[in-house]
Scaffold this active site. Structure first.
Site, PDB file in Angstrom:
ATOM      1  CG  HIS A  54     -37.963 -59.330 -57.639  1.00  0.00           C
ATOM      2  ND1 HIS A  54     -36.660 -59.253 -57.231  1.00  0.00           N
ATOM      3  CD2 HIS A  54     -38.584 -58.291 -57.051  1.00  0.00           C
ATOM      4  CE1 HIS A  54     -36.496 -58.219 -56.440  1.00  0.00           C
ATOM      5  NE2 HIS A  54     -37.656 -57.619 -56.309  1.00  0.00           N
ATOM      6  CD  GLU A  69     -27.226 -49.512 -56.132  1.00  0.00           C
ATOM      7  OE1 GLU A  69     -27.821 -50.426 -56.722  1.00  0.00           O
ATOM      8  OE2 GLU A  69     -26.931 -49.583 -54.922  1.00  0.00           O
ATOM      9  CG  ASP A  77     -31.340 -50.273 -57.872  1.00  0.00           C
ATOM     10  OD1 ASP A  77     -32.571 -50.216 -58.022  1.00  0.00           O
ATOM     11  OD2 ASP A  77     -30.798 -50.971 -57.014  1.00  0.00           O
ATOM     12  CB  CYS A  99     -22.398 -56.512 -59.315  1.00  0.00           C
ATOM     13  SG  CYS A  99     -22.985 -55.081 -58.410  1.00  0.00           S
TER      14      CYS A  99
HETATM   15  C1  PEP Z   1     -28.126 -53.418 -59.059  1.00  0.00           C
HETATM   16  O1  PEP Z   1     -28.878 -52.517 -58.694  1.00  0.00           O
HETATM   17  O2  PEP Z   1     -27.703 -53.530 -60.233  1.00  0.00           O
HETATM   18  C2  PEP Z   1     -27.699 -54.456 -58.105  1.00  0.00           C
HETATM   19  C3  PEP Z   1     -26.804 -55.366 -58.429  1.00  0.00           C
HETATM   20  O3  PEP Z   1     -28.274 -54.453 -56.891  1.00  0.00           O
HETATM   21  P1  PEP Z   1     -29.738 -55.058 -56.542  1.00  0.00           P
HETATM   22  O4  PEP Z   1     -30.256 -55.766 -57.757  1.00  0.00           O
HETATM   23  O5  PEP Z   1     -29.514 -55.933 -55.369  1.00  0.00           O
HETATM   24  O6  PEP Z   1     -30.492 -53.798 -56.223  1.00  0.00           O
HETATM   25 MG    MG Z   2     -29.153 -52.102 -56.604  1.00  0.00          MG
END
Ligand code: PEP
Ligand code: MG
Length: 677
Positions: free
Chosen positions: A302, A538, A562, A609
């Protein structure tokens, strides 16, 4: 004595805010007031005691009141508890991280990775900063380290508390003035925790037994924090950090230890620390902080996402040598290559200045061209969309030239509040975002909570491994009403724009079929037009089975944050191991390649993403592997587009083939650096 059995009605149970309301009310009376939940009995005038009851919504509690004013106290408390202790109104939603600006950079003009004396880490947020280093370390307040000082405190406990009270009130007022009500409430809660009567009884008892007051204070705080930390409700357990925080504040005052703050740095600085909390980082003012470098963390943690959101160059998992740099020593932080260069020679300094101004210039130019499509030199088109979390983000994404929204994280509507949004509230938000994006595609990801994103009003059994437990689509299957409300609201909003639906954390095709069946039923009920349906890839099993899943969806979107943590078995937020979560690991790349090939074999799109999409080193490999769309942090959109325009697809394809044959992520990064010259 008066007593009664009650049930806690408020959705968040007796967490900090309602507990504070209860405690403040109880303190107005002279009577002894207790609240019992199961075998635990709490003094209702003690915040910690009430918190450790661990009472959640629906918990039966037994209220006992005895003393001169027991009638009035009893009546007031019963009424307040039944009315939800001020917690039946939803709290304001947290500000989504992605609302803040996120400067990004394309491939660096010149690499400084071979510089002698440079301290290495992992590039977490691009950009270059030049300035003095400033150590923002918490003072070591462990009692062993402070043995001598403990014998000669500078302030007695009462004076230290009085000072702390004034400091906290000032911080509270400052936040209120900045209209940051939620943050302000933290400082109020700190005052409450500090003044806890049971805490003070424990301190007085120890002191009466001959213990040093400083030790007595620290031991009492730690004992309570340890108790709170074991509470199964993560919201309540998090209060342990607040207790330790306020405990340290008072301790520092008693011992005369100065707390270091950024305000002490006269000019803008590069912050150095072992670790930084997200709340600490969120308060960094880009006018005062040129970047930060820490010895812990990983690129998808984060803190790294926050750094990109703030546009601050950042290096994580850095060489411990950064901690021994002299305060104020001149340095260059290179968030592109993950380096901190102390004491740069005039030549290196000059080169860094040039790179910094080149970076600013690249940003300016790419922003000016952001509205144009991202097409490689040999005519291959890649969509560049944005990851958003609100309507404000959608508007900003448009300003930054996004070709749509590749990931709408709907969690923002559900987190940091007392009750979930109903269908109508969700419908209004999705409709507004769909309309704002003027028919550009918007991929709405259904609720992805669980894991590290618990929601207080959705009761879940404590899990040993929450990332491997009831998360994403699994949680939605277990709560059909929650899932159906959300799907209905998206289907109703779809005609106002170009909405698509995406399911997170899908592990195999049975989950796709189950989710689609629920959606199809709702579509029929609502007589709604069909929308495109895709999944996040993921979970490694979904990537490996992509050829089986592809015929049953309209698109894939690779969630590399993930996918990387699950493939490499490293928690993306782990304080010391997260440096291993490099999405350019060949193991992850092979899963990405397999997923893209499977999608294309069935004529489906494969998007991405995760944070990897905005990594300038990863971009040519991803384009070479055939990615159709990159959805990135809003402010990365112009730079990602600009970088795509510098590529030739044929070259990127041959680079990608070689990357798949590499043995380590370091080899892949070296390969790309050589490719970029
Ligand atoms: C990911 O896991 O790459 C993703 C975009 O989702 P988040 O970061 O919200 O888990
Ligand atoms: Mg994710």
């Amino acid at each position: 004595m008066k007593e009664i059995d009650l049930v806690i009605p408020n959705p968040t149970g007796l967490h900090a805010r309602p507990a504070k309301v209860l405690v403040n009310l109880a303190k107005k009376f002279q009577a002894d007031i207790s609240l019992q939940h199961g075998a635990k009995k709490a003094n209702a005038k003690s915040m910690v005691s009430v918190l450790t009851l661990g009472a959640t919504q629906g918990s039966p509690v037994h209220l006992q009141v005895s003393g001169v004013d027991e009638d009035a106290a009893f009546e007031a408390l019963v009424e307040a508890i039944n009315a939800g202790l001020g917690d039946l109104e939803p709290a304001p939603a947290a500000v989504a991280v992605s609302q803040a600006p996120i400067p990004q950079v394309t491939a660096p003009a010149a690499s400084s990775s071979t510089l002698a004396g440079a301290l290495r880490g992992i590039a977490a947020s691009p950009g270059i900063g030049i300035g003095p280093v400033f150590h923002l370390e918490q003072a070591d307040t462990s009692l062993d380290a402070l043995e001598e000082l403990c014998r000669n405190p500078k302030m007695n406990l009462e004076a230290a508390m009085q000072q702390a009270r004034e400091d906290l009130a000032r911080l509270h007022q400052g936040m209120v003035e900045k209209k940051l009500g939620a943050e302000a409430a933290i400082f109020e809660a700190h005052i409450e925790l500090m003044e806890d009567p049971e805490l003070h009884e424990a301190v007085q008892e120890s002191v009466a037994g001959g213990e040093n007051v400083v030790r007595a204070w620290q031991t009492a705080i730690e004992a309570r924090a340890a108790m709170v930390a074991t509470l199964p409700d993560p919201l309540l357990a998090a209060r342990a950090d607040d207790l330790r925080d306020v405990g340290r504040r008072v301790l520092r005052l008693m011992l005369g230890l100065k707390e270091k703050t950024l305000a002490e740095a006269g000019s803008p600085v590069i912050v150095i620390a072992t670790d930084l909390s997200p709340s600490q980082t969120a308060t960094f003012d880009p006018q005062r902080v040129l970047g930060f470098c820490i010895t812990t963390g990983g690129p998808t943690a984060h803190i790294a996402i926050l750094a990109r959101a703030l546009g601050l160059p950042a290096v994580v998992a850095a060489d411990e040598g950064i901690l021994s740099l002299p305060e104020g020593c001149m340095a260059v932080i290179d968030g592109n290559d993950g380096l901190l260069i102390p004491d740069p020679s005039p030549q290196v300094l000059e080169q860094a200045r040039q790179r910094e101004s080149l970076w600013q210039e690249q940003r300016r130019v790419s922003l000016a061209q952001a509205g144009k499509p991202a097409i490689t030199l040999d005519g291959h088109h890649v969509d560049v969309t944005a990851n958003i979390g609100s309507l404000a983000d959608a508007l900003e994404a448009l300003r930054q030239g996004a070709d749509g929204v590749g990931l709408l994280r709907t969690e923002f509507l559900f987190l940091e509040r007392g009750t979930g949004p109903d269908e109508e509230e969700q419908f209004n938000v999705y409709r507004d975002i769909a309309a704002a994006m003027r028919n550009l595609p918007v991929i709405v990801r259904t609720l992805d909570i669980g894991g590290d994103k618990p929601v207080s009003y959705i009761s879940m059994k404590p899990e040993l491994n929450p990332f491997l437990g009831e998360r994403g689509i699994r949680l939605c299957f277990n709560r059909p009403e929650l899932f159906q409300d959300q799907l209905r609201s998206i289907l109703r909003a779809a005609p106002y724009g170009n909405l698509r639906i995406m399911f997170p954390m899908v592990a195999d095709v049975t989950e796709v079929r189950r989710a689609r069946a629920i959606l199809d039923d709702l579509c029929r009920d609502l007589n709604a037009p069909a929308v495109q349906v895709g999944i996040m890839v993921e979970v490694p099993s979904a990537a490996l089975m992509a050829d089986v899943i592809a015929p049953e969806v309209d698109f894939f979107s690779l969630g590399t944050n993930d996918l990387t943590q699950y493939t490499l078995a490293v928690d993306r937020g782990h304080p010391t191991m997260a440096f291993m979560t490099d999405g350019l690991h060949p193991a992850v790349l092979r899963l990405i390649a397999h997923t893209i090939d499977a999608a294309h074999k069935f004529g489906k799109r494969c998007d991405l993403c995760g944070e990897l999409g905005a990594d300038p080193t990863a971009l040519p490999v991803l384009v070479g592997l055939g990615i159709d769309e990159l959805s990135v942090n809003i402010r990365s959109v112009p730079q990602v587009k600009a970088q795509v325009r510098t590529l030739r697809l044929a070259d990127a394809q041959s680079l990608a083939r070689r990357a798949l044959d590499c043995a380590t992520p370091q080899e892949v990064r070296a390969l790309v650096k050589a490719f970029q010259g």
